[in-house]
Structures are given as structure tokens and as C-alpha cells.
Write a protein that holds these residues in place. Structure first.
Motif, PDB file in Angstrom:
ATOM      1  N   LEU A   5       0.823  -1.209   0.000  1.00 22.04           N
ATOM      2  CA  LEU A   5       0.000   0.000   0.000  1.00 22.04           C
ATOM      3  C   LEU A   5       0.857   1.260   0.000  1.00 22.04           C
ATOM      4  O   LEU A   5       0.482   2.268  -0.604  1.00 22.04           O
ATOM      5  CB  LEU A   5      -0.933   0.009   1.203  1.00 22.04           C
ATOM      6  N   ASP A   6       1.998   1.223   0.666  1.00 23.75           N
ATOM      7  CA  ASP A   6       2.887   2.381   0.660  1.00 23.75           C
ATOM      8  C   ASP A   6       3.461   2.646  -0.725  1.00 23.75           C
ATOM      9  O   ASP A   6       3.738   3.791  -1.073  1.00 23.75           O
ATOM     10  CB  ASP A   6       4.036   2.174   1.651  1.00 23.75           C
ATOM     11  N   ALA A   7       3.644   1.604  -1.502  1.00 20.87           N
ATOM     12  CA  ALA A   7       4.208   1.764  -2.839  1.00 20.87           C
ATOM     13  C   ALA A   7       3.186   2.311  -3.828  1.00 20.87           C
ATOM     14  O   ALA A   7       3.558   2.831  -4.883  1.00 20.87           O
ATOM     15  CB  ALA A   7       4.748   0.432  -3.340  1.00 20.87           C
ATOM     16  N   MET A   8       1.901   2.227  -3.499  1.00 21.89           N
ATOM     17  CA  MET A   8       0.858   2.683  -4.416  1.00 21.89           C
ATOM     18  C   MET A   8       0.625   4.185  -4.262  1.00 21.89           C
ATOM     19  O   MET A   8       0.801   4.750  -3.193  1.00 21.89           O
ATOM     20  CB  MET A   8      -0.450   1.939  -4.148  1.00 21.89           C
ATOM     21  N   ASP A   9       0.217   4.797  -5.350  1.00 22.25           N
ATOM     22  CA  ASP A   9      -0.147   6.208  -5.355  1.00 22.25           C
ATOM     23  C   ASP A   9      -1.505   6.368  -4.669  1.00 22.25           C
ATOM     24  O   ASP A   9      -2.345   5.466  -4.700  1.00 22.25           O
ATOM     25  CB  ASP A   9      -0.216   6.686  -6.801  1.00 22.25           C
ATOM     26  N   ALA A  10      -1.756   7.504  -4.053  1.00 22.73           N
ATOM     27  CA  ALA A  10      -3.017   7.739  -3.346  1.00 22.73           C
ATOM     28  C   ALA A  10      -4.211   7.682  -4.297  1.00 22.73           C
ATOM     29  O   ALA A  10      -5.275   7.183  -3.938  1.00 22.73           O
ATOM     30  CB  ALA A  10      -2.975   9.091  -2.632  1.00 22.73           C
ATOM     31  N   THR A  11      -4.043   8.167  -5.508  1.00 26.81           N
ATOM     32  CA  THR A  11      -5.126   8.113  -6.487  1.00 26.81           C
ATOM     33  C   THR A  11      -5.487   6.670  -6.823  1.00 26.81           C
ATOM     34  O   THR A  11      -6.667   6.324  -6.931  1.00 26.81           O
ATOM     35  CB  THR A  11      -4.715   8.856  -7.770  1.00 26.81           C
ATOM     36  N   THR A  12      -4.481   5.818  -6.935  1.00 24.85           N
ATOM     37  CA  THR A  12      -4.722   4.409  -7.221  1.00 24.85           C
ATOM     38  C   THR A  12      -5.492   3.748  -6.094  1.00 24.85           C
ATOM     39  O   THR A  12      -6.409   2.958  -6.335  1.00 24.85           O
ATOM     40  CB  THR A  12      -3.387   3.680  -7.445  1.00 24.85           C
ATOM     41  N   ILE A  13      -5.163   4.067  -4.863  1.00 27.78           N
ATOM     42  CA  ILE A  13      -5.858   3.500  -3.714  1.00 27.78           C
ATOM     43  C   ILE A  13      -7.329   3.926  -3.707  1.00 27.78           C
ATOM     44  O   ILE A  13      -8.219   3.127  -3.431  1.00 27.78           O
ATOM     45  CB  ILE A  13      -5.148   3.895  -2.405  1.00 27.78           C
ATOM     46  N   VAL A  14      -7.596   5.178  -4.033  1.00 26.88           N
ATOM     47  CA  VAL A  14      -8.979   5.660  -4.082  1.00 26.88           C
ATOM     48  C   VAL A  14      -9.748   4.960  -5.196  1.00 26.88           C
ATOM     49  O   VAL A  14     -10.890   4.526  -5.005  1.00 26.88           O
ATOM     50  CB  VAL A  14      -9.016   7.192  -4.270  1.00 26.88           C
ATOM     51  N   VAL A  15      -9.140   4.803  -6.355  1.00 24.25           N
ATOM     52  CA  VAL A  15      -9.817   4.139  -7.474  1.00 24.25           C
ATOM     53  C   VAL A  15     -10.094   2.678  -7.143  1.00 24.25           C
ATOM     54  O   VAL A  15     -11.183   2.165  -7.422  1.00 24.25           O
ATOM     55  CB  VAL A  15      -8.986   4.286  -8.767  1.00 24.25           C
ATOM     56  N   VAL A  16      -9.147   2.003  -6.523  1.00 23.55           N
ATOM     57  CA  VAL A  16      -9.360   0.614  -6.109  1.00 23.55           C
ATOM     58  C   VAL A  16     -10.483   0.554  -5.078  1.00 23.55           C
ATOM     59  O   VAL A  16     -11.325  -0.351  -5.113  1.00 23.55           O
ATOM     60  CB  VAL A  16      -8.050   0.000  -5.562  1.00 23.55           C
ATOM     61  N   GLY A  17     -10.531   1.503  -4.169  1.00 26.99           N
ATOM     62  CA  GLY A  17     -11.609   1.551  -3.188  1.00 26.99           C
ATOM     63  C   GLY A  17     -12.965   1.777  -3.824  1.00 26.99           C
ATOM     64  O   GLY A  17     -13.981   1.294  -3.325  1.00 26.99           O
ATOM     65  N   LEU A  18     -13.013   2.489  -4.936  1.00 27.40           N
ATOM     66  CA  LEU A  18     -14.273   2.693  -5.652  1.00 27.40           C
ATOM     67  C   LEU A  18     -14.708   1.441  -6.404  1.00 27.40           C
ATOM     68  O   LEU A  18     -15.900   1.183  -6.557  1.00 27.40           O
ATOM     69  CB  LEU A  18     -14.145   3.858  -6.637  1.00 27.40           C
ATOM     70  N   ILE A  19     -13.756   0.663  -6.865  1.00 30.64           N
ATOM     71  CA  ILE A  19     -14.075  -0.527  -7.648  1.00 30.64           C
ATOM     72  C   ILE A  19     -14.464  -1.705  -6.752  1.00 30.64           C
ATOM     73  O   ILE A  19     -15.306  -2.516  -7.137  1.00 30.64           O
ATOM     74  CB  ILE A  19     -12.887  -0.895  -8.557  1.00 30.64           C
ATOM     75  N   GLY A  59     -12.580  11.093  -2.033  1.00 36.71           N
ATOM     76  CA  GLY A  59     -12.090  11.371  -3.380  1.00 36.71           C
ATOM     77  C   GLY A  59     -11.447  12.719  -3.574  1.00 36.71           C
ATOM     78  O   GLY A  59     -10.324  12.812  -4.082  1.00 36.71           O
ATOM     79  N   PRO A  60     -12.096  13.824  -3.167  1.00 38.98           N
ATOM     80  CA  PRO A  60     -11.491  15.145  -3.393  1.00 38.98           C
ATOM     81  C   PRO A  60     -10.167  15.372  -2.643  1.00 38.98           C
ATOM     82  O   PRO A  60      -9.376  16.212  -3.044  1.00 38.98           O
ATOM     83  CB  PRO A  60     -12.545  16.119  -2.875  1.00 38.98           C
ATOM     84  N   LEU A  61      -9.915  14.596  -1.608  1.00 38.08           N
ATOM     85  CA  LEU A  61      -8.649  14.750  -0.896  1.00 38.08           C
ATOM     86  C   LEU A  61      -7.460  14.285  -1.720  1.00 38.08           C
ATOM     87  O   LEU A  61      -6.352  14.789  -1.561  1.00 38.08           O
ATOM     88  CB  LEU A  61      -8.682  13.958   0.428  1.00 38.08           C
ATOM     89  N   PHE A  62      -7.692  13.316  -2.608  1.00 38.73           N
ATOM     90  CA  PHE A  62      -6.582  12.719  -3.339  1.00 38.73           C
ATOM     91  C   PHE A  62      -6.587  13.037  -4.822  1.00 38.73           C
ATOM     92  O   PHE A  62      -5.561  13.000  -5.460  1.00 38.73           O
ATOM     93  CB  PHE A  62      -6.626  11.193  -3.157  1.00 38.73           C
ATOM     94  N   LEU A  63      -7.746  13.299  -5.400  1.00 40.83           N
ATOM     95  CA  LEU A  63      -7.790  13.459  -6.864  1.00 40.83           C
ATOM     96  C   LEU A  63      -7.570  14.873  -7.306  1.00 40.83           C
ATOM     97  O   LEU A  63      -7.694  15.837  -6.848  1.00 40.83           O
ATOM     98  CB  LEU A  63      -9.130  12.951  -7.387  1.00 40.83           C
TER      99      LEU A  63
END
Length: 63
Positions: A5-19, A59-63
Motif C-alpha cells: 500500500l505504501d508503494a501505491m499512489d493515493a489516487t490508485t488507492i482511491v480508485v481501487v476503493g471505488l471498484i 475522493g477530493p482529498l486525493f484526486l
């Protein structure tokens, strides 16, 4: 797991959380049709609430 999780970008984590909630609903529909048919309204309301929370609050915090 934390280094992954540390290696992932914050935007990627949010998108994965949406999916994930949508994927969970599809898995329930495919593998547990009887359960999904019985509680489909409740399942869709919970998934909708999770999606709304992620889109509006996180979402708005990271995107």
C-alpha cells in the motif's frame, strides 16, 4: 501488505476503493444468487452508501 500500500499512489488507492464494492456486488450476484436475490435492495443500498462516502468525502482529498 503495508509496503504494498505504501508503494501505491493515493489516487490508485482511491480508485481501487471505488471498484471494490462494485466487484463485491458482482461476486455476490454470480456466486451467491439466492443470497443476492433475498437481500438485493440492502446490498445495493450499502454499496451505494460506500460509493457515495468514497466519492464525496475521500475522493477530493486525493484526486
Amino acid at each position: 501488505m503495508l509496503t504494498f500500500l505504501d508503494a501505491m499512489d493515493a489516487t490508485t488507492i482511491v480508485v481501487v476503493g471505488l471498484i471494490l464494492p462494485i466487484l463485491l456486488a458482482l461476486l455476490l450476484f454470480v456466486f451467491a444468487r439466492g443470497f443476492f436475490r433475498r437481500f438485493w435492495v440492502l446490498i445495493l443500498l450499502i454499496i451505494g452508501a460506500v460509493e457515495w462516502f468514497l466519492i464525496v468525502q475521500v475522493g477530493p482529498l486525493f484526486l
